[in-house]
Structure formats: C-alpha cells, structure tokens
Write an enzyme that holds these catalytic residues in place. Structure first.
Site, PDB file in Angstrom:
ATOM      1  N   PHE A  48      77.182  14.710  27.534  1.00  0.00           N
ATOM      2  CA  PHE A  48      77.015  16.051  27.057  1.00  0.00           C
ATOM      3  C   PHE A  48      77.504  16.996  27.570  1.00  0.00           C
ATOM      4  O   PHE A  48      78.041  17.036  28.609  1.00  0.00           O
ATOM      5  CB  PHE A  48      75.313  16.038  27.436  1.00  0.00           C
ATOM      6  CG  PHE A  48      74.810  17.443  27.068  1.00  0.00           C
ATOM      7  CD1 PHE A  48      74.690  17.852  26.089  1.00  0.00           C
ATOM      8  CD2 PHE A  48      74.612  18.482  28.447  1.00  0.00           C
ATOM      9  CE1 PHE A  48      74.298  19.071  25.638  1.00  0.00           C
ATOM     10  CE2 PHE A  48      73.905  19.722  28.076  1.00  0.00           C
ATOM     11  CZ  PHE A  48      74.024  19.984  26.568  1.00  0.00           C
ATOM     12  N   GLN A  49      78.190  18.005  26.721  1.00  0.00           N
ATOM     13  CA  GLN A  49      78.862  18.943  27.007  1.00  0.00           C
ATOM     14  C   GLN A  49      80.293  18.445  27.731  1.00  0.00           C
ATOM     15  O   GLN A  49      80.875  19.119  28.684  1.00  0.00           O
ATOM     16  CB  GLN A  49      78.220  20.069  28.042  1.00  0.00           C
ATOM     17  CG  GLN A  49      77.150  20.592  27.372  1.00  0.00           C
ATOM     18  CD  GLN A  49      76.643  21.795  27.849  1.00  0.00           C
ATOM     19  OE1 GLN A  49      76.486  22.038  29.416  1.00  0.00           O
ATOM     20  NE2 GLN A  49      76.130  22.702  27.120  1.00  0.00           N
TER      21      GLN A  49
ATOM     22  N   GLU B  87      82.052  33.404  27.589  1.00  0.00           N
ATOM     23  CA  GLU B  87      83.106  33.331  28.425  1.00  0.00           C
ATOM     24  C   GLU B  87      84.312  33.760  27.829  1.00  0.00           C
ATOM     25  O   GLU B  87      85.189  34.185  28.905  1.00  0.00           O
ATOM     26  CB  GLU B  87      83.324  31.673  28.538  1.00  0.00           C
ATOM     27  CG  GLU B  87      82.149  31.172  29.255  1.00  0.00           C
ATOM     28  CD  GLU B  87      80.821  30.827  28.163  1.00  0.00           C
ATOM     29  OE1 GLU B  87      80.598  31.138  27.278  1.00  0.00           O
ATOM     30  OE2 GLU B  87      79.749  29.964  28.710  1.00  0.00           O
TER      31      GLU B  87
ATOM     32  N   LYS C 237      81.650  17.926  38.281  1.00  0.00           N
ATOM     33  CA  LYS C 237      80.416  18.236  39.103  1.00  0.00           C
ATOM     34  C   LYS C 237      80.412  17.726  40.491  1.00  0.00           C
ATOM     35  O   LYS C 237      79.877  18.196  41.371  1.00  0.00           O
ATOM     36  CB  LYS C 237      79.503  17.946  38.045  1.00  0.00           C
ATOM     37  CG  LYS C 237      78.056  18.235  38.681  1.00  0.00           C
ATOM     38  CD  LYS C 237      76.950  18.101  37.688  1.00  0.00           C
ATOM     39  CE  LYS C 237      75.613  18.634  38.432  1.00  0.00           C
ATOM     40  NZ  LYS C 237      74.589  18.425  37.495  1.00  0.00           N
TER      41      LYS C 237
ATOM     42  N   MET D 240      93.523  47.990  10.027  1.00  0.00           N
ATOM     43  CA  MET D 240      94.997  47.551   9.928  1.00  0.00           C
ATOM     44  C   MET D 240      95.175  46.501   8.771  1.00  0.00           C
ATOM     45  O   MET D 240      96.180  46.472   8.145  1.00  0.00           O
ATOM     46  CB  MET D 240      95.457  46.927  11.133  1.00  0.00           C
ATOM     47  CG  MET D 240      96.706  46.817  11.464  1.00  0.00           C
ATOM     48  SD  MET D 240      97.985  47.938  10.956  1.00  0.00           S
ATOM     49  CE  MET D 240      98.442  48.679  12.626  1.00  0.00           C
TER      50      MET D 240
HETATM   51  C1  LIG Z   1      90.244  37.750  16.725  1.00  0.00           C
HETATM   52  C2  LIG Z   1      90.963  38.467  15.798  1.00  0.00           C
HETATM   53  N1  LIG Z   1      90.538  38.362  14.573  1.00  0.00           N
HETATM   54  C3  LIG Z   1      91.289  38.839  13.419  1.00  0.00           C
HETATM   55  C4  LIG Z   1      92.259  39.755  13.691  1.00  0.00           C
HETATM   56  C5  LIG Z   1      93.273  40.299  12.607  1.00  0.00           C
HETATM   57  N2  LIG Z   1      93.251  41.819  12.511  1.00  0.00           N
HETATM   58  C6  LIG Z   1      94.228  42.431  13.220  1.00  0.00           C
HETATM   59  S1  LIG Z   1      93.615  44.176  13.121  1.00  0.00           S
HETATM   60  C7  LIG Z   1      92.423  43.858  12.128  1.00  0.00           C
HETATM   61  C8  LIG Z   1      91.393  44.976  11.845  1.00  0.00           C
HETATM   62  C9  LIG Z   1      90.820  45.848  12.929  1.00  0.00           C
HETATM   63  O1  LIG Z   1      89.773  46.579  12.552  1.00  0.00           O
HETATM   64  P1  LIG Z   1      89.169  47.429  13.456  1.00  0.00           P
HETATM   65  O2  LIG Z   1      88.580  46.623  14.785  1.00  0.00           O
HETATM   66  O3  LIG Z   1      88.082  48.232  12.750  1.00  0.00           O
HETATM   67  O4  LIG Z   1      90.297  48.330  13.973  1.00  0.00           O
HETATM   68  P2  LIG Z   1      91.000  49.413  13.072  1.00  0.00           P
HETATM   69  O5  LIG Z   1      92.393  48.773  12.492  1.00  0.00           O
HETATM   70  O6  LIG Z   1      90.223  49.989  11.864  1.00  0.00           O
HETATM   71  O7  LIG Z   1      91.591  50.388  14.076  1.00  0.00           O
HETATM   72  C10 LIG Z   1      92.088  42.336  12.156  1.00  0.00           C
HETATM   73  C11 LIG Z   1      91.093  41.880  11.214  1.00  0.00           C
HETATM   74  C12 LIG Z   1      92.816  39.817  15.161  1.00  0.00           C
HETATM   75  N3  LIG Z   1      93.832  40.634  15.412  1.00  0.00           N
HETATM   76  N4  LIG Z   1      91.967  39.131  16.079  1.00  0.00           N
END
Ligand SMILES: Cc1ncc(C[n+]2csc(CCOP(=O)(O)OP(=O)(O)O)c2C)c(N)n1
Length: 588
Positions: free
Chosen positions: A127-128, A65, A177, A495
């Site tokens: 439920f749900q 979702e 519902k 990042m």
């Molecule tokens: C749902 C979610 N969880 C954690 C983060 C924290 N976060 C920001 S950038 C990043 C790394 C992303 O890694 P990747 O998808 O391999 O992309 P890259 O930075 O290597 O280009 C994380 C864990 C986030 N932005 N969103």
C-alpha cells in the site's frame, strides 16, 4: 572537491546518544542550519512527524506536496540556502515530481525527504508503495535510498552538500518507515567524502587571462548574465566587471536583479520577450561574455543566427553546459563568482595599456545601445477605460521601487512582470523559468515570505495559474503570511490564447476561463481581505491598500483581455526578427 569538513553553529546533541532514525534526521537538519521546512505527512512518515511533535524546527503544513517543493524553492531562491521539503510514500512522493524538475531546471538547492514503505515490503506493491528512487532519478541532481539506520546521517549530510555545491539542484532522500523507527547510537558526521563528485570552482588561469585580453580587444562587447550569477552570489563581482569594462549587460529571466535594473549599463532581459535593445545587442556584438548561463532556446532563438558575429567567452560551473548549445572561443569551467574575481584582477592589471585602444569604438557601441533603448522601449502605455496588463506591472514597479520580492506564476503576466518591474538586488525576482510550471507563484511566495518576513512579497499570478494554487490560501492564512496576491485576470489562459491568436488563426481552443471566484468572498472564506477592481483609476489606491493591509491580501485585477506580450520572437526565429505588434491589416 571530494572531501569537505562539516561545520555547524547549531546546538548539537551529544555523541553516542540513543536515538531513532526520525530523531537522527532532525538532528542532521539542525546541523545543516535548517530552521523551517515544508511538508505533508502520511502513513510511513508518522514516526518522523512524531519526533517533530516536540522539536523546535518549524514545519509548515502545505496543502499539496507539489507546493511543498515550490515553497522550499521560494525559500531557497530568496535566501540562497537549501530549501527542505518532505512527503510520504506513494502519492505524496509522486506529487513532488513537478517541483523537483522545476528545481532541477532552475538549479535550485533543495533537499526532499520522502518516506518509503517498510524495507521488507519494498517490491511487493505494498500500500502506497511507489518506486520513488526510480521515478525521481531524472528529476533530481542526485537521489538516495537509505537502507540502514547507520547510513542515514551520512546520506543526509551528503544530500545537503550535493544540493548546494557546484551547480545547485534538488536531491531526494527516500527513507523506509523502519529506518525512521529503528534506534541506535548517533554518531555525528564530520566529513563528506564523495570521490566521484568533483566541482571545479577556480577556472583555468590561462583561459581567464586570454578572456581578459579578448575583452579589452573587443569593439562591441556584451554581457549575457544568467541565473548562475544569482546562484553564485556573484552580483557584486558582476557589477565591478561591468563598471570596469563599461560594458552593456543583459540579465536573463533567471538573472533579473543580478545587475540592478537601475544600473546605467543594464539593458534589460533578452530573448523571446526580451527588449529590442537586448536582442539587437546580442545580435550585433563582437564579443559575447556569457556568465553562468546555458544558452536556453528562449534566449537564443535560432541558434545558427544567434550572436553570429561574436566570439564567445562562456563561464559556467557545469562542464556539461559549456559547448552544449554554442561552442565558445574561450570556455571557462568554474564558479562564476571566483572566475569574475580573478578576471577583474587581470582586467585591472591590463587596463592601463589595453583599455584605451578600443575606447572610441566602445563609446560608439554604448551610444548605439542607448539609441536602441530609446527607439523601442517596452510598452508601458495606460488607457482610461480599462486596465492594461502593462499598466498593472508599471504600477507595481513604481510602488515596489526595485525593493520588493516578486514571485510570479507562468504565462503572459510573468513576461510583463519580467519586462516592466525593476529589481535592484538579486533574489527579489522568483519565477519558474526553465520548466514554466503553472501554480508556482503562490507557494513560492509563501516560502519567500517565510524566509524574509521583513520584505514586501507580491505573488503575481494569472487567473489560470492562481486556480491551481488556491488550496495554499489555507497555508497562507494559517501561517499568517502577509503575501500580496495580485491576479492579472484576463479571463483567458492568456499565453496560450496569444499563440492561438497569432499562429493558429485565432481559433481559440480551450483557453477561456469563464468562471473565477469572487476575490473578496474567497479571501474572507480564509479570513483575510480581498477585492476585485477593473477601472484604471482604482488601481493605485487598491495596490496601496493591499500593501498597507496587515496580512495576506488577494487583489483581483481585471485587465484588457486580449493584450499580447510584445516584443515577441516567433518560435524558432532569429532574435533580431522581433514582432512588435499584431499584423497590420493590408489595404489594397
Ligand atoms: C502546469 C502547466 N500546465 C500548462 C502549462 C501551459 N501554459 C503555459 S502559459 C499558460 C497560460 C497561463 O494562463 P494564466 O495563468 O491565466 O496566465 P496568463 O498567461 O493569462 O497571464 C499555459 C496553460 C504550463 N506552463 N504549466
């Protein structure tokens, strides 16, 4: 505006027809011009899906979702229309929350339908059952709980009206519902009357005139254009304004394409990973013209030093944004499209007398901007032995020629894509800006491709974010969406790794992604094509192959693992204090 007459070009069901709540909901969607929506069924929404069984509206069955909202956002961001998604009660509805917050942060018009347990069971921990209304209150621009069949059509149309008007945003409609199942005579809704909801579109005439005077008096004016330019479809008015005043302009991460990247007055993106010229322009201007933007911390850096020599004109449709982070000298609450139309008229009127006065100072200012641009352009350097992330984005930029839709996930690849890929129109660059929700890129591309079957659509993802979205490969395959998924695979949560490297003494904690599926096998498991490359000489041909392939394509590009995104403004620093590379070793 509190009252609005509804108009629809869609074929209408005759008034007074006996219908179920589920059928009424579909009728309302048709009247709102919805021809496609994204969802996932469950117990309490079965009556709705039953009505959908022989209805012409296209429903896309996503695999989670959260991705129904992201896909609806992709659809909305690519078109400007309201995106629609649907989930069942309990876990279905709670799975919507990240997407709703994402749409809220980026001001994207969404109507989310959630099913709710039978009215008689509400409050019994059935439920749900989940308190979807309570949970989504802070996640939405507005939400509704439908209590009776009679109020259903009115609420659905109000939801669309609120989502799309003023500052756009997500609206959730929770439907028990028994309301789906109840039957009654359908009465079409012709007017919306929301006395407590006011939208100020026109802007204050006196303030607009003062703004025009200030603009012609300025020696170093600078445009700071935000996502409101895209939301308000104000790109033509922005272009006219920029050319009329001959003023340099930056577009934020949310506004890329609002002024064409190849426009001579376009500087680039400002902020934490913005260009030197953009951030210096912001810092040294004497008049900052902020249009449809919210002075986000990723743009302003340290607020106390942000544009400290500048007077500020701030145009925004949301009064809560004006003065929130920076007190403007001229606040203008209004639709940035309408305000720019009026402002352009006044500027024209004043131009013969006012424009020449500061023309020499402004010529010097434009020359200064050009100098900054040339002094430190973005790094697009290539290597022979490995594919740099910058090389990948540079090549996508070249092949898409400012015309492709590019969705991105969140992380380093997002910043490099924003820096290096040009967008010559609005609604081509689609990313999760405010929330920064990993997993956004692939489902957003699905929605964008549904909306724009004529367009080449790239989904650029990191190897981390992509793995959050793998279930949607099934949706892409089953819908035959020719999305080109490009993984910038650096083997890290890049990042976070960059921050650990730069600010945590390179103590890399929980950022290594040491297992990634074989792209060719993964794609072929879903019935489409995929490939992994790692040599620079393979890059152009592989991208061309992906583009030419008549269906979805998964291209896994192994890039230099330890590249960092520069320039970078360290968190909380002034945006003029950019770092351009790793600290140099000190020799004694
Ligand atoms: C749902 C979610 N969880 C954690 C983060 C924290 N976060 C920001 S950038 C990043 C790394 C992303 O890694 P990747 O998808 O391999 O992309 P890259 O930075 O290597 O280009 C994380 C864990 C986030 N932005 N969103």
């Amino acid at each position: 505006m509190a009252a609005e007459t509804l108009q629809s070009t869609s074929p209408r069901t005759e008034t007074g027809k006996l219908m179920s709540g589920a059928e009424m909901l579909l009728e309302c969607l048709v009247r709102e011009g919805v021809d496609c929506f994204f969802g996932y069924p469950g117990g309490v929404t079965i009556p709705f899906y039953d009505a959908l069984y022989d209805h012409h509206i296209r429903h896309v069955l996503v695999r989670h979702e959260e991705n129904a909202v992201f896909a609806a956002e992709g659809f909305a961001r690519a078109t400007g229309k309201v995106g629609v998604c649907c989930a069942t009660s309990g876990p279905g509805a709670t799975n919507l929350v990240t997407g709703l917050v994402d749409a809220m942060m980026d001001s994207i018009p969404i109507v989310a339908i959630s099913g709710q347990v039978h009215s008689k069971l509400i409050g019994s921990d059935a439920f749900q059952e989940a308190d979807t209304f309570g949970i989504t209150r802070p996640a939405t621009k507005h939400n509704f709980m439908v209590k009776t069949l009679q109020e259903l059509p009115q609420i659905v149309h109000e939801a669309f009206y609120i989502a799309a008007s003023g500052r756009p945003g997500p609206v959730l409609v929770d439907i028990p519902k028994d309301v789906f199942q109840a039957r009654g005579h359908y009465a079409p809704v012709d007017t919306i009357h929301l006395p407590g909801y006011k939208v100020f579109t026109e802007g204050h005439t006196g303030q607009i005139r003062r703004a025009a005077q200030l603009i012609w008096e300025a020696e170093r004016p600078f445009v700071y254009a935000g996502g409101g330019i895209i939301a308000a479809n104000a790109a033509p008015e922005l272009k006219e304004f920029v050319e009329l005043v001959d003023v340099p302009a930056v577009c934020t991460l949310m506004a890329l394409g609002g002024l064409a990247s190849n426009h001579p007055n376009f500087v680039s993106m400002p902020g934490m990973h913005g260009s030197y010229a953009a951030n210096m322009g912001m810092t040294d201007c004497d008049l900052l013209i902020a249009l449809g933007t919210r002075f986000d911390d990723r743009v302003t850096g340290q607020l106390s030093t942000f544009a400290r020599h500048a007077r500020v004109i701030h145009v925004d449709i949301d009064p809560a944004e004006v003065g929130k982070n920076r007190t403007p000298d001229i606040p203008i609450v209004g639709d940035v499209k309408r305000v720019l139309q009026k402002l352009n008229r006044v500027l024209h009127e004043l131009a013969p007398e006012a424009a020449p006065k500061k023309s020499e100072a402004r010529r010097k200012w434009r020359a200064q901007l050009r100098e900054w641009k040339e002094e430190r352009p973005y790094d697009r350097g290539h290597l022979d032995e490995e594919i740099r992330p910058q090389h990948l984005m540079d090549e996508i930029d070249r092949l898409s020629n400012g015309q492709a839709i590019v969705t991105s996930d969140v992380g380093q690849h997002q910043m490099w894509a924003a820096q290096l890929i040009g967008f010559n129109e609005p609604r081509l660059w689609i990313n999760s800006g405010g929330l920064g929700a990993m997993g956004f890129g692939v489902p957003a591309a699905m929605g964008a491709q549904m909306a724009r079957p004529d367009k080449l659509v790239f989904a650029i993802c990191g190897d981390g974010g992509f793995q959050m979205a793998i279930p949607e490969l099934a949706t892409i395959a089953s819908q035959g969406l020719p999305v080109k998924i490009i993984i910038m695979n650096n083997g890290y949560l890049g990042m976070v790794r960059q921050w650990q490297t730069l600010f945590y003494n390179n103590r890399l904690s929980a950022v290594t992604l040491d297992c990634f599926p074989d792209a060719e096998k993964l794609a072929s498991a879903y019935g489409f094509a995929g490939r992994t490359i790692e040599k620079p000489h393979e890059l152009t041909k592989a991208l061309q192959e992906a583009i030419a392939y008549p269906g979805p394509y998964l291209l896994n590009v192994k890039v230099s693992p330890e590249e960092n995104v520069y320039p970078m403004v360290p968190a909380g620093g002034s945006i003029s204090e950019m770092v351009f590379g790793p600290p140099q070793p000190v020799t004694v």
